[in-house]
Design an enzyme around this catalytic site. Structure first.
Site, PDB file in Angstrom:
ATOM      1  N   ASP A  48     -35.761  28.325 -10.573  1.00 48.36           N
ATOM      2  CA  ASP A  48     -36.308  29.571 -11.427  1.00 48.36           C
ATOM      3  C   ASP A  48     -38.085  29.402 -10.754  1.00 48.36           C
ATOM      4  O   ASP A  48     -38.710  28.497 -11.026  1.00 48.36           O
ATOM      5  CB  ASP A  48     -36.412  29.406 -12.769  1.00 48.36           C
ATOM      6  CG  ASP A  48     -37.157  30.535 -13.479  1.00 48.36           C
ATOM      7  OD1 ASP A  48     -36.478  31.831 -13.505  1.00 48.36           O
ATOM      8  OD2 ASP A  48     -38.499  30.448 -13.906  1.00 48.36           O
ATOM      9  N   TYR A  53     -46.081  32.203 -10.318  1.00 46.14           N
ATOM     10  CA  TYR A  53     -46.242  30.868 -10.177  1.00 46.14           C
ATOM     11  C   TYR A  53     -46.949  30.347  -8.799  1.00 46.14           C
ATOM     12  O   TYR A  53     -47.336  29.009  -8.794  1.00 46.14           O
ATOM     13  CB  TYR A  53     -44.823  29.900 -10.319  1.00 46.14           C
ATOM     14  CG  TYR A  53     -44.190  30.494 -11.541  1.00 46.14           C
ATOM     15  CD1 TYR A  53     -44.767  31.139 -12.348  1.00 46.14           C
ATOM     16  CD2 TYR A  53     -42.696  30.001 -11.766  1.00 46.14           C
ATOM     17  CE1 TYR A  53     -43.912  31.603 -13.711  1.00 46.14           C
ATOM     18  CE2 TYR A  53     -42.201  30.552 -12.890  1.00 46.14           C
ATOM     19  CZ  TYR A  53     -42.683  31.208 -13.887  1.00 46.14           C
ATOM     20  OH  TYR A  53     -41.773  31.277 -14.834  1.00 46.14           O
ATOM     21  N   LYS A  78     -39.381  36.510  -9.788  1.00 46.95           N
ATOM     22  CA  LYS A  78     -39.851  37.564 -10.739  1.00 46.95           C
ATOM     23  C   LYS A  78     -40.682  38.253 -10.281  1.00 46.95           C
ATOM     24  O   LYS A  78     -41.859  38.129  -9.455  1.00 46.95           O
ATOM     25  CB  LYS A  78     -40.157  36.825 -12.183  1.00 46.95           C
ATOM     26  CG  LYS A  78     -39.140  35.937 -12.648  1.00 46.95           C
ATOM     27  CD  LYS A  78     -39.676  35.259 -14.127  1.00 46.95           C
ATOM     28  CE  LYS A  78     -38.952  34.136 -14.223  1.00 46.95           C
ATOM     29  NZ  LYS A  78     -39.564  32.986 -13.536  1.00 46.95           N
ATOM     30  N   HIS A 111     -40.734  40.442 -14.997  1.00 45.89           N
ATOM     31  CA  HIS A 111     -41.367  39.385 -15.886  1.00 45.89           C
ATOM     32  C   HIS A 111     -41.367  39.627 -17.052  1.00 45.89           C
ATOM     33  O   HIS A 111     -41.233  38.843 -18.092  1.00 45.89           O
ATOM     34  CB  HIS A 111     -42.381  38.936 -14.812  1.00 45.89           C
ATOM     35  CG  HIS A 111     -42.679  37.174 -14.944  1.00 45.89           C
ATOM     36  ND1 HIS A 111     -43.295  36.427 -13.825  1.00 45.89           N
ATOM     37  CD2 HIS A 111     -42.727  36.544 -16.135  1.00 45.89           C
ATOM     38  CE1 HIS A 111     -43.290  35.251 -14.518  1.00 45.89           C
ATOM     39  NE2 HIS A 111     -42.977  34.997 -15.818  1.00 45.89           N
TER      40      HIS A 111
HETATM   41  N1  LIG Z   1     -40.247  34.283 -18.054  1.00 45.28           N
HETATM   42  C1  LIG Z   1     -41.391  33.927 -18.518  1.00 45.28           C
HETATM   43  O1  LIG Z   1     -42.213  34.594 -18.973  1.00 45.28           O
HETATM   44  C2  LIG Z   1     -41.669  32.430 -18.345  1.00 45.28           C
HETATM   45  C3  LIG Z   1     -42.524  31.698 -19.106  1.00 45.28           C
HETATM   46  C4  LIG Z   1     -42.735  30.525 -19.322  1.00 45.28           C
HETATM   47  C5  LIG Z   1     -41.792  29.900 -18.312  1.00 45.28           C
HETATM   48  N2  LIG Z   1     -40.839  30.280 -17.616  1.00 45.28           N
HETATM   49  C6  LIG Z   1     -39.875  29.487 -17.074  1.00 45.28           C
HETATM   50  O2  LIG Z   1     -39.218  28.441 -17.760  1.00 45.28           O
HETATM   51  C7  LIG Z   1     -39.493  27.190 -17.283  1.00 45.28           C
HETATM   52  C8  LIG Z   1     -39.526  26.139 -18.464  1.00 45.28           C
HETATM   53  O3  LIG Z   1     -40.602  26.293 -19.269  1.00 45.28           O
HETATM   54  P1  LIG Z   1     -41.822  25.554 -19.597  1.00 45.28           P
HETATM   55  O4  LIG Z   1     -42.271  24.890 -18.122  1.00 45.28           O
HETATM   56  O5  LIG Z   1     -42.713  26.535 -20.021  1.00 45.28           O
HETATM   57  O6  LIG Z   1     -41.406  24.543 -20.691  1.00 45.28           O
HETATM   58  P2  LIG Z   1     -40.511  23.408 -20.990  1.00 45.28           P
HETATM   59  O7  LIG Z   1     -39.294  23.309 -19.932  1.00 45.28           O
HETATM   60  O8  LIG Z   1     -39.874  23.788 -22.235  1.00 45.28           O
HETATM   61  O9  LIG Z   1     -41.158  21.938 -20.963  1.00 45.28           O
HETATM   62  C9  LIG Z   1     -41.925  21.531 -19.662  1.00 45.28           C
HETATM   63  C10 LIG Z   1     -42.650  20.403 -20.364  1.00 45.28           C
HETATM   64  O10 LIG Z   1     -41.982  19.428 -20.933  1.00 45.28           O
HETATM   65  C11 LIG Z   1     -41.980  18.092 -20.051  1.00 45.28           C
HETATM   66  N3  LIG Z   1     -40.810  17.469 -20.211  1.00 45.28           N
HETATM   67  C12 LIG Z   1     -39.672  18.166 -19.322  1.00 45.28           C
HETATM   68  N4  LIG Z   1     -38.381  17.207 -19.710  1.00 45.28           N
HETATM   69  C13 LIG Z   1     -38.957  16.313 -20.500  1.00 45.28           C
HETATM   70  C14 LIG Z   1     -38.283  15.073 -21.035  1.00 45.28           C
HETATM   71  N5  LIG Z   1     -37.185  15.083 -20.802  1.00 45.28           N
HETATM   72  N6  LIG Z   1     -39.048  14.271 -22.000  1.00 45.28           N
HETATM   73  C15 LIG Z   1     -40.414  14.851 -22.172  1.00 45.28           C
HETATM   74  N7  LIG Z   1     -40.962  15.615 -21.583  1.00 45.28           N
HETATM   75  C16 LIG Z   1     -40.412  16.515 -20.729  1.00 45.28           C
HETATM   76  C17 LIG Z   1     -42.606  18.680 -18.844  1.00 45.28           C
HETATM   77  O11 LIG Z   1     -43.481  17.394 -18.424  1.00 45.28           O
HETATM   78  P3  LIG Z   1     -43.262  16.685 -17.087  1.00 45.28           P
HETATM   79  O12 LIG Z   1     -43.185  17.724 -16.047  1.00 45.28           O
HETATM   80  O13 LIG Z   1     -44.359  15.757 -16.906  1.00 45.28           O
HETATM   81  O14 LIG Z   1     -41.664  15.991 -17.060  1.00 45.28           O
HETATM   82  C18 LIG Z   1     -43.488  19.840 -19.237  1.00 45.28           C
HETATM   83  O15 LIG Z   1     -44.727  19.191 -19.676  1.00 45.28           O
HETATM   84  C19 LIG Z   1     -40.751  27.368 -16.576  1.00 45.28           C
HETATM   85  O16 LIG Z   1     -40.998  26.386 -15.692  1.00 45.28           O
HETATM   86  C20 LIG Z   1     -40.700  28.565 -15.544  1.00 45.28           C
HETATM   87  O17 LIG Z   1     -39.824  28.413 -14.636  1.00 45.28           O
HETATM   88  C21 LIG Z   1     -40.615  31.739 -17.719  1.00 45.28           C
END
Ligand SMILES: NC(=O)c1ccc[n+]([C@@H]2O[C@H](COP(=O)([O-])OP(=O)(O)OC[C@H]3O[C@@H](n4cnc5c(N)ncnc54)[C@H](OP(=O)(O)O)[C@@H]3O)[C@@H](O)[C@H]2O)c1
Length: 275
Positions: A48, A53, A78, A111
């Site tokens: 994704d 980004y 997106k 998005h």
């Molecule tokens: N459509 C939208 O508006 C929108 C908005 C936000 C995000 N997104 C998408 O959704 C994806 C995921 O969301 P997100 O990145 O905001 O948050 P997330 O996936 O909920 O959490 C990521 C965070 O958790 C840590 N993490 C990941 N796996 C872990 C584990 N097993 N144990 C401990 N910590 C862990 C990561 O750090 P490390 O990297 O250090 O492991 C990072 O700081 C994004 O990357 C993006 O592709 C979309």
């Protein structure tokens, strides 16, 4: 039993892996390419990204550098908020495709809905879909009223709605509506961006299963038929986040996690992000 290659069928017949890699703020530059490559080699088949980004180029590089065929990878990108409108959307897509250095994308999402241009933008996505440049089109951060407006004015229905979703924001009524409309729900920030990893209920369930808190949260999502795209740049956590297909949460545990809901957002409320 599901496994890392488990897919959900979208209403247009295409299939999306239930697990993908999120790449937002994936530490830029080569880290993104290397993480994408590592994820694909571990068995992830969905990535994704988004023009916002600023890493589409590195995502494309990671795919090329991996030993996995392009046709076996599901790529989502997106359209950003500045690019709403028919002509702008077509141009934005072309630019994304060039940065990714691909011939097509699997899923193109709006998005954020914004105020009043998303129907016009959607017409451009329908055209890209008709031309075969995208295999499926969907939306992100749409509430029920946005979906209703969009569907009443369009030929194609979104296949996916990617929304903020985790145990503090379970959005049951929107999920229920999407289910009725046959729109799959995809969770962004499925781990609440790491904020729930010390939460006592999650930790209690994790101990019972000898799993990590992250694995419990991700398992809760997939048992709800939610597509997940957890982000990590750590190889160890890439493995951890994919090791969720060999255990099952009980109904009682699922309900306990549901009860953590506080309608609490990390990101913006889509009704307040007006552009
Ligand atoms: N459509 C939208 O508006 C929108 C908005 C936000 C995000 N997104 C998408 O959704 C994806 C995921 O969301 P997100 O990145 O905001 O948050 P997330 O996936 O909920 O959490 C990521 C965070 O958790 C840590 N993490 C990941 N796996 C872990 C584990 N097993 N144990 C401990 N910590 C862990 C990561 O750090 P490390 O990297 O250090 O492991 C990072 O700081 C994004 O990357 C993006 O592709 C979309």
């Amino acid at each position: 039993m599901m496994n890392i290659h488990h897919k959900l069928k979208l209403h247009n017949g295409t299939e999306i892996p239930i697990l993908g890699l999120g790449t937002y703020s994936a530490d830029g530059g080569r880290t993104t390419a290397e993480t994408v490559k590592a994820a694909l080699e571990l068995g992830y088949r969905s990535i994704d990204t988004a023009s916002f980004y600023n890493n589409e180029k590195e995502v494309g590089e990671g795919i090329k550098e991996s030993a996995v065929y392009r046709s076996d990878v599901f790529v989502t990108t997106k359209l950003w908020n500045d690019d709403h409108g028919y002509d702008k959307a077509l141009k934005a897509f072309e630019a994304s495709l060039q940065r990714l250095d691909l011939n097509y994308v699997d899923l193109y999402l709006i998005h954020w809905p914004g105020k009043d241009k998303y129907v016009e933008t959607w017409k451009a996505l329908e055209r890209l879909y008709d031309e075969g440049l995208v295999k499926a089109i969907g939306v992100s951060n749409f509430k029920e009223h946005h979906l209703k407006t969009l569907m009443s004015a369009s030929n194609e229905k979104p296949v996916v709605n990617q929304i903020e979703l985790h145990p503090r924001l379970t959005s049951e009524s929107l999920r229920e509506y999407c289910k009725r409309m046959d729109i799959k729900v995809e969770a962004w920030s499925p781990l609440a961006n790491g904020r729930l990893l010390n939460e006592p209920t999650i930790n209690y369930i994790a101990k019972k299963h000898t799993r990590t808190p992250a694995q419990i949260i991700l398992r809760w999502h997939i048992q709800n038929d939610i597509i997940i795209i957890p982000k990590t740049s750590s190889k160890k956590r890439l493995v951890e986040n994919a090791s969720i297909f060999d255990f099952r949460l009980s109904m009682e545990e699922m309900n306990l996690i549901d009860s953590l809901n506080m309608n609490e957002r990390i990101g913006q409320d889509p009704d307040k992000l007006l552009f």
